[in-house]
Motif scaffolding. Structure first.
Motif, PDB file in Angstrom:
ATOM      1  N   VAL A 110     -56.916  -0.620 100.720  1.00  0.00           N
ATOM      2  CA  VAL A 110     -56.714   0.814 100.493  1.00  0.00           C
ATOM      3  C   VAL A 110     -55.655   1.048  99.418  1.00  0.00           C
ATOM      4  N   VAL A 111     -54.570   0.303  99.456  1.00  0.00           N
ATOM      5  CA  VAL A 111     -53.518   0.453  98.448  1.00  0.00           C
ATOM      6  C   VAL A 111     -54.048   0.095  97.060  1.00  0.00           C
ATOM      7  N   ILE A 112     -54.814  -0.981  96.959  1.00  0.00           N
ATOM      8  CA  ILE A 112     -55.385  -1.375  95.667  1.00  0.00           C
ATOM      9  C   ILE A 112     -56.352  -0.306  95.164  1.00  0.00           C
ATOM     10  N   ALA A 113     -57.150   0.272  96.067  1.00  0.00           N
ATOM     11  CA  ALA A 113     -58.072   1.338  95.671  1.00  0.00           C
ATOM     12  C   ALA A 113     -57.311   2.572  95.193  1.00  0.00           C
ATOM     13  N   LEU A 114     -56.224   2.921  95.863  1.00  0.00           N
ATOM     14  CA  LEU A 114     -55.412   4.062  95.431  1.00  0.00           C
ATOM     15  C   LEU A 114     -54.790   3.812  94.057  1.00  0.00           C
ATOM     16  N   LEU A 115     -54.315   2.603  93.830  1.00  0.00           N
ATOM     17  CA  LEU A 115     -53.733   2.292  92.524  1.00  0.00           C
ATOM     18  C   LEU A 115     -54.789   2.313  91.417  1.00  0.00           C
ATOM     19  N   ALA A 116     -55.984   1.828  91.714  1.00  0.00           N
ATOM     20  CA  ALA A 116     -57.062   1.876  90.727  1.00  0.00           C
ATOM     21  C   ALA A 116     -57.433   3.322  90.406  1.00  0.00           C
ATOM     22  N   TRP A 117     -57.469   4.165  91.425  1.00  0.00           N
ATOM     23  CA  TRP A 117     -57.772   5.578  91.212  1.00  0.00           C
ATOM     24  C   TRP A 117     -56.674   6.243  90.385  1.00  0.00           C
ATOM     25  N   ALA A 118     -55.419   5.902  90.670  1.00  0.00           N
ATOM     26  CA  ALA A 118     -54.303   6.467  89.903  1.00  0.00           C
ATOM     27  C   ALA A 118     -54.394   6.068  88.432  1.00  0.00           C
ATOM     28  N   LEU A 119     -54.725   4.808  88.185  1.00  0.00           N
ATOM     29  CA  LEU A 119     -54.867   4.365  86.793  1.00  0.00           C
ATOM     30  C   LEU A 119     -56.024   5.066  86.099  1.00  0.00           C
ATOM     31  N   GLN A 120     -57.107   5.293  86.826  1.00  0.00           N
ATOM     32  CA  GLN A 120     -58.245   6.006  86.258  1.00  0.00           C
ATOM     33  C   GLN A 120     -57.858   7.452  85.919  1.00  0.00           C
ATOM     34  N   LEU A 121     -57.113   8.099  86.803  1.00  0.00           N
ATOM     35  CA  LEU A 121     -56.653   9.461  86.532  1.00  0.00           C
ATOM     36  C   LEU A 121     -55.733   9.499  85.317  1.00  0.00           C
ATOM     37  N   MET A 122     -54.844   8.533  85.220  1.00  0.00           N
ATOM     38  CA  MET A 122     -53.919   8.507  84.087  1.00  0.00           C
ATOM     39  C   MET A 122     -54.645   8.221  82.769  1.00  0.00           C
ATOM     40  N   GLN A 123     -55.662   7.376  82.821  1.00  0.00           N
ATOM     41  CA  GLN A 123     -56.446   7.119  81.610  1.00  0.00           C
ATOM     42  C   GLN A 123     -57.195   8.373  81.189  1.00  0.00           C
ATOM     43  N   SER A 124     -57.753   9.105  82.142  1.00  0.00           N
ATOM     44  CA  SER A 124     -58.417  10.369  81.828  1.00  0.00           C
ATOM     45  C   SER A 124     -57.424  11.374  81.257  1.00  0.00           C
ATOM     46  N   ALA A 125     -56.199  11.359  81.766  1.00  0.00           N
ATOM     47  CA  ALA A 125     -55.173  12.264  81.258  1.00  0.00           C
ATOM     48  C   ALA A 125     -54.856  11.964  79.800  1.00  0.00           C
ATOM     49  N   ILE A 126     -54.796  10.687  79.460  1.00  0.00           N
ATOM     50  CA  ILE A 126     -54.528  10.317  78.070  1.00  0.00           C
ATOM     51  C   ILE A 126     -55.699  10.709  77.179  1.00  0.00           C
ATOM     52  N   ASP A 127     -56.918  10.434  77.640  1.00  0.00           N
ATOM     53  CA  ASP A 127     -58.102  10.752  76.843  1.00  0.00           C
ATOM     54  C   ASP A 127     -58.251  12.253  76.603  1.00  0.00           C
ATOM     55  N   GLN A 128     -57.982  13.058  77.635  1.00  0.00           N
ATOM     56  CA  GLN A 128     -58.179  14.510  77.544  1.00  0.00           C
ATOM     57  C   GLN A 128     -56.895  15.254  77.202  1.00  0.00           C
ATOM     58  N   GLN A 129     -55.784  14.541  77.065  1.00  0.00           N
ATOM     59  CA  GLN A 129     -54.469  15.127  76.809  1.00  0.00           C
ATOM     60  C   GLN A 129     -54.175  16.237  77.827  1.00  0.00           C
ATOM     61  N   GLU A 130     -54.329  15.874  79.088  1.00  0.00           N
ATOM     62  CA  GLU A 130     -54.167  16.827  80.199  1.00  0.00           C
ATOM     63  C   GLU A 130     -53.010  16.366  81.077  1.00  0.00           C
ATOM     64  N   PHE A 131     -51.980  17.216  81.170  1.00  0.00           N
ATOM     65  CA  PHE A 131     -50.794  16.849  81.937  1.00  0.00           C
ATOM     66  C   PHE A 131     -51.067  16.826  83.440  1.00  0.00           C
ATOM     67  N   SER A 132     -51.933  17.709  83.923  1.00  0.00           N
ATOM     68  CA  SER A 132     -52.170  17.799  85.367  1.00  0.00           C
ATOM     69  C   SER A 132     -52.819  16.524  85.908  1.00  0.00           C
ATOM     70  N   LEU A 133     -53.653  15.883  85.114  1.00  0.00           N
ATOM     71  CA  LEU A 133     -54.251  14.619  85.549  1.00  0.00           C
ATOM     72  C   LEU A 133     -53.197  13.513  85.614  1.00  0.00           C
ATOM     73  N   MET A 134     -52.260  13.544  84.681  1.00  0.00           N
ATOM     74  CA  MET A 134     -51.173  12.552  84.716  1.00  0.00           C
ATOM     75  C   MET A 134     -50.310  12.767  85.952  1.00  0.00           C
ATOM     76  N   LEU A 135     -50.044  14.016  86.273  1.00  0.00           N
ATOM     77  CA  LEU A 135     -49.269  14.326  87.470  1.00  0.00           C
ATOM     78  C   LEU A 135     -50.019  13.880  88.721  1.00  0.00           C
ATOM     79  N   ALA A 136     -51.323  14.120  88.758  1.00  0.00           N
ATOM     80  CA  ALA A 136     -52.125  13.685  89.903  1.00  0.00           C
ATOM     81  C   ALA A 136     -52.106  12.164  90.033  1.00  0.00           C
ATOM     82  N   GLY A 137     -52.178  11.456  88.918  1.00  0.00           N
ATOM     83  CA  GLY A 137     -52.105   9.996  88.956  1.00  0.00           C
ATOM     84  C   GLY A 137     -50.774   9.506  89.492  1.00  0.00           C
ATOM     85  N   CYS A 138     -49.695  10.169  89.085  1.00  0.00           N
ATOM     86  CA  CYS A 138     -48.368   9.789  89.592  1.00  0.00           C
ATOM     87  C   CYS A 138     -48.256  10.060  91.087  1.00  0.00           C
TER      88      CYS A 138
END
Length: 73
Positions: free
Chosen positions: A23-51
Motif C-alpha cells: 500500500v505504501v509503495i502504491a501511494l508513493l507511485a501515485w504521488a509521483l504520477q501526480l507530481m509528473q502530471s503537475a510538471i507536464d500541465q504546470q498545475e500547482f494543485s496537482l503538485m500539492l496533491a502529490g505532496c
C-alpha cells in the motif's frame, strides 16, 4: 500499561506488514504520477496533491513500524 494485548499477533505480523508495504509503495507511485502530471500541465494543485499523498504514505509507514514493533504512542 500492564496487561495490554498486542494489536497484531506474531503470526499476523508478516502478512499485515507485506500488505502495508504494498500500500505504501502504491501511494508513493501515485504521488509521483501526480507530481509528473503537475510538471507536464504546470498545475500547482496537482503538485500539492502529490505532496499530500506522499505525506500520507510516510505517516502510514510510521504507524506500521510502530505497530509491528509493539511501540506505544
Amino acid at each position: 500499561m500492564t496487561g495490554a494485548l498486542p494489536f497484531v499477533t506474531r503470526q499476523q505480523a508478516l502478512p499485515v506488514g507485506i500488505v502495508l508495504v504494498v500500500v505504501v509503495i502504491a501511494l508513493l507511485a501515485w504521488a509521483l504520477q501526480l507530481m509528473q502530471s503537475a510538471i507536464d500541465q504546470q498545475e500547482f494543485s496537482l503538485m500539492l496533491a502529490g505532496c499530500l499523498v506522499c505525506s500520507a504514505a510516510v505517516g502510514l509507514a510510521t504507524v506500521m513500524v510502530m505497530t509491528l514493533n509493539g511501540l506505544l504512542l
